[in-house]
Design a protein around this motif. Structure first.
Motif, PDB file in Angstrom:
ATOM      1  N   SER A  28       0.858  -1.177   0.000  1.00  0.00           N
ATOM      2  CA  SER A  28       0.000   0.000   0.000  1.00  0.00           C
ATOM      3  C   SER A  28       0.897   1.231   0.000  1.00  0.00           C
ATOM      4  N   MET A  29       0.303   2.377  -0.196  1.00  0.00           N
ATOM      5  CA  MET A  29       1.098   3.607  -0.144  1.00  0.00           C
ATOM      6  C   MET A  29       1.560   3.869   1.287  1.00  0.00           C
ATOM      7  N   ILE A  30       0.771   3.455   2.248  1.00  0.00           N
ATOM      8  CA  ILE A  30       1.197   3.607   3.641  1.00  0.00           C
ATOM      9  C   ILE A  30       2.460   2.774   3.871  1.00  0.00           C
ATOM     10  N   ALA A  31       2.504   1.569   3.308  1.00  0.00           N
ATOM     11  CA  ALA A  31       3.692   0.717   3.447  1.00  0.00           C
ATOM     12  C   ALA A  31       4.908   1.390   2.810  1.00  0.00           C
ATOM     13  N   LEU A  32       4.702   2.039   1.659  1.00  0.00           N
ATOM     14  CA  LEU A  32       5.811   2.745   1.009  1.00  0.00           C
ATOM     15  C   LEU A  32       6.266   3.921   1.869  1.00  0.00           C
ATOM     16  N   ALA A  33       5.317   4.682   2.389  1.00  0.00           N
ATOM     17  CA  ALA A  33       5.664   5.814   3.263  1.00  0.00           C
ATOM     18  C   ALA A  33       6.416   5.319   4.499  1.00  0.00           C
ATOM     19  N   GLU A  34       5.991   4.179   5.044  1.00  0.00           N
ATOM     20  CA  GLU A  34       6.676   3.620   6.215  1.00  0.00           C
ATOM     21  C   GLU A  34       8.099   3.187   5.887  1.00  0.00           C
ATOM     22  N   ARG A  35       8.330   2.722   4.650  1.00  0.00           N
ATOM     23  CA  ARG A  35       9.694   2.375   4.227  1.00  0.00           C
ATOM     24  C   ARG A  35      10.588   3.604   4.313  1.00  0.00           C
ATOM     25  N   PHE A  36      10.071   4.747   3.873  1.00  0.00           N
ATOM     26  CA  PHE A  36      10.852   5.984   3.928  1.00  0.00           C
ATOM     27  C   PHE A  36      11.041   6.435   5.379  1.00  0.00           C
ATOM     28  N   GLU A  37       9.967   6.402   6.153  1.00  0.00           N
ATOM     29  CA  GLU A  37      10.063   6.820   7.555  1.00  0.00           C
ATOM     30  C   GLU A  37      11.063   5.974   8.327  1.00  0.00           C
ATOM     31  N   GLY A  38      11.106   4.684   8.002  1.00  0.00           N
ATOM     32  CA  GLY A  38      12.011   3.777   8.700  1.00  0.00           C
ATOM     33  C   GLY A  38      13.399   3.695   8.095  1.00  0.00           C
ATOM     34  N   GLY A  39      13.653   4.479   7.035  1.00  0.00           N
ATOM     35  CA  GLY A  39      14.969   4.463   6.404  1.00  0.00           C
ATOM     36  C   GLY A  39      15.256   3.185   5.637  1.00  0.00           C
ATOM     37  N   ARG A  40      14.203   2.468   5.224  1.00  0.00           N
ATOM     38  CA  ARG A  40      14.374   1.190   4.525  1.00  0.00           C
ATOM     39  C   ARG A  40      14.078   1.319   3.029  1.00  0.00           C
ATOM     40  N   PHE A  41      14.379   2.458   2.466  1.00  0.00           N
ATOM     41  CA  PHE A  41      14.102   2.687   1.054  1.00  0.00           C
ATOM     42  C   PHE A  41      15.356   2.477   0.220  1.00  0.00           C
ATOM     43  N   SER A  42      15.144   2.142  -1.042  1.00  0.00           N
ATOM     44  CA  SER A  42      16.266   1.943  -1.966  1.00  0.00           C
ATOM     45  C   SER A  42      16.399   3.153  -2.887  1.00  0.00           C
TER      46      SER A  42
END
Length: 105
Positions: free
Chosen positions: A38-52
Protein backbone atom coordinates in the motif's frame (compact mmCIF):
# COMPACT_ATOMS: atom_id res chain seq x y z
CA UNK A 1 7.28 28.95 -6.74
CA UNK A 2 5.99 25.76 -5.09
CA UNK A 3 3.00 25.44 -2.79
CA UNK A 4 3.76 22.94 -0.01
CA UNK A 5 0.11 22.97 1.07
CA UNK A 6 -0.78 21.61 -2.39
CA UNK A 7 1.79 18.84 -1.95
CA UNK A 8 4.39 20.48 -4.19
CA UNK A 9 8.17 20.11 -3.86
CA UNK A 10 10.83 21.99 -5.83
CA UNK A 11 13.43 19.83 -7.55
CA UNK A 12 16.38 21.21 -9.51
CA UNK A 13 17.45 19.19 -12.54
CA UNK A 14 20.32 20.41 -14.71
CA UNK A 15 20.14 23.79 -13.00
CA UNK A 16 16.45 24.29 -13.72
CA UNK A 17 13.68 24.30 -11.09
CA UNK A 18 10.79 21.89 -11.53
CA UNK A 19 7.60 21.56 -9.50
CA UNK A 20 6.84 18.01 -8.39
CA UNK A 21 3.69 16.64 -6.77
CA UNK A 22 2.21 13.20 -6.35
CA UNK A 23 -1.18 12.81 -7.95
CA UNK A 24 -3.58 9.99 -7.10
CA UNK A 25 -2.70 8.28 -10.37
CA UNK A 26 1.01 8.57 -9.63
CA UNK A 27 0.49 7.04 -6.18
CA UNK A 28 -1.40 4.09 -7.67
CA UNK A 29 1.37 3.58 -10.22
CA UNK A 30 4.03 3.69 -7.51
CA UNK A 31 2.33 0.92 -5.55
CA UNK A 32 2.45 -1.35 -8.57
CA UNK A 33 5.93 -0.36 -9.76
CA UNK A 34 7.59 -0.72 -6.38
CA UNK A 35 5.66 -3.77 -5.22
CA UNK A 36 4.36 -1.94 -2.19
CA UNK A 37 1.46 -3.50 -0.34
CA UNK A 38 0.00 0.00 0.00
CA UNK A 39 1.10 3.61 -0.14
CA UNK A 40 1.20 3.61 3.64
CA UNK A 41 3.69 0.72 3.45
CA UNK A 42 5.81 2.74 1.01
CA UNK A 43 5.66 5.81 3.26
CA UNK A 44 6.68 3.62 6.22
CA UNK A 45 9.69 2.37 4.23
CA UNK A 46 10.85 5.98 3.93
CA UNK A 47 10.06 6.82 7.55
CA UNK A 48 12.01 3.78 8.70
CA UNK A 49 14.97 4.46 6.40
CA UNK A 50 14.37 1.19 4.53
CA UNK A 51 14.10 2.69 1.05
CA UNK A 52 16.27 1.94 -1.97
CA UNK A 53 17.67 4.29 -4.58
CA UNK A 54 15.10 2.79 -6.96
CA UNK A 55 12.33 3.80 -4.54
CA UNK A 56 13.70 7.36 -4.48
CA UNK A 57 13.94 7.59 -8.25
CA UNK A 58 10.45 6.16 -8.77
CA UNK A 59 8.92 8.66 -6.33
CA UNK A 60 10.81 11.55 -7.95
CA UNK A 61 9.79 10.55 -11.48
CA UNK A 62 6.15 10.18 -10.40
CA UNK A 63 6.25 13.55 -8.65
CA UNK A 64 7.97 15.32 -11.51
CA UNK A 65 5.45 13.89 -13.97
CA UNK A 66 2.67 15.10 -11.69
CA UNK A 67 4.17 18.55 -12.06
CA UNK A 68 4.25 18.32 -15.85
CA UNK A 69 7.79 17.04 -16.50
CA UNK A 70 7.79 14.72 -19.53
CA UNK A 71 10.83 12.62 -18.58
CA UNK A 72 11.24 9.16 -17.14
CA UNK A 73 13.76 7.09 -15.19
CA UNK A 74 16.44 7.31 -17.89
CA UNK A 75 16.19 11.11 -18.08
CA UNK A 76 16.30 11.46 -14.31
CA UNK A 77 19.30 9.14 -14.07
CA UNK A 78 21.13 11.25 -16.66
CA UNK A 79 20.22 14.60 -15.06
CA UNK A 80 22.29 16.57 -12.59
CA UNK A 81 20.10 16.75 -9.50
CA UNK A 82 21.09 19.64 -7.26
CA UNK A 83 22.19 18.25 -3.90
CA UNK A 84 22.81 14.74 -5.18
CA UNK A 85 21.50 11.55 -3.59
CA UNK A 86 20.81 13.13 -0.19
CA UNK A 87 18.67 15.88 -1.72
CA UNK A 88 16.92 13.27 -3.86
CA UNK A 89 15.99 11.21 -0.79
CA UNK A 90 14.78 14.31 1.06
CA UNK A 91 12.67 15.41 -1.93
CA UNK A 92 11.12 11.94 -2.28
CA UNK A 93 10.30 11.83 1.43
CA UNK A 94 8.81 15.34 1.26
CA UNK A 95 6.65 14.33 -1.71
CA UNK A 96 5.27 11.35 0.19
CA UNK A 97 4.75 13.32 3.40
CA UNK A 98 2.95 16.13 1.59
CA UNK A 99 0.80 13.70 -0.38
CA UNK A 100 -0.48 12.25 2.89
CA UNK A 101 -0.72 15.50 4.82
CA UNK A 102 -4.06 15.87 6.53
CA UNK A 103 -5.52 19.38 6.46
CA UNK A 104 -5.08 21.12 9.79
CA UNK A 105 -2.20 18.95 11.04
Amino acid sequence: MVNPLAGEVEIFLDGRAHVARLTLGALAGLEAELGAESMIALAERFEGGRFSSRDVMAVLVAGLRGGGWPGGMAELAAADLRGGPVAAAHAAAALLARAFRIEGT
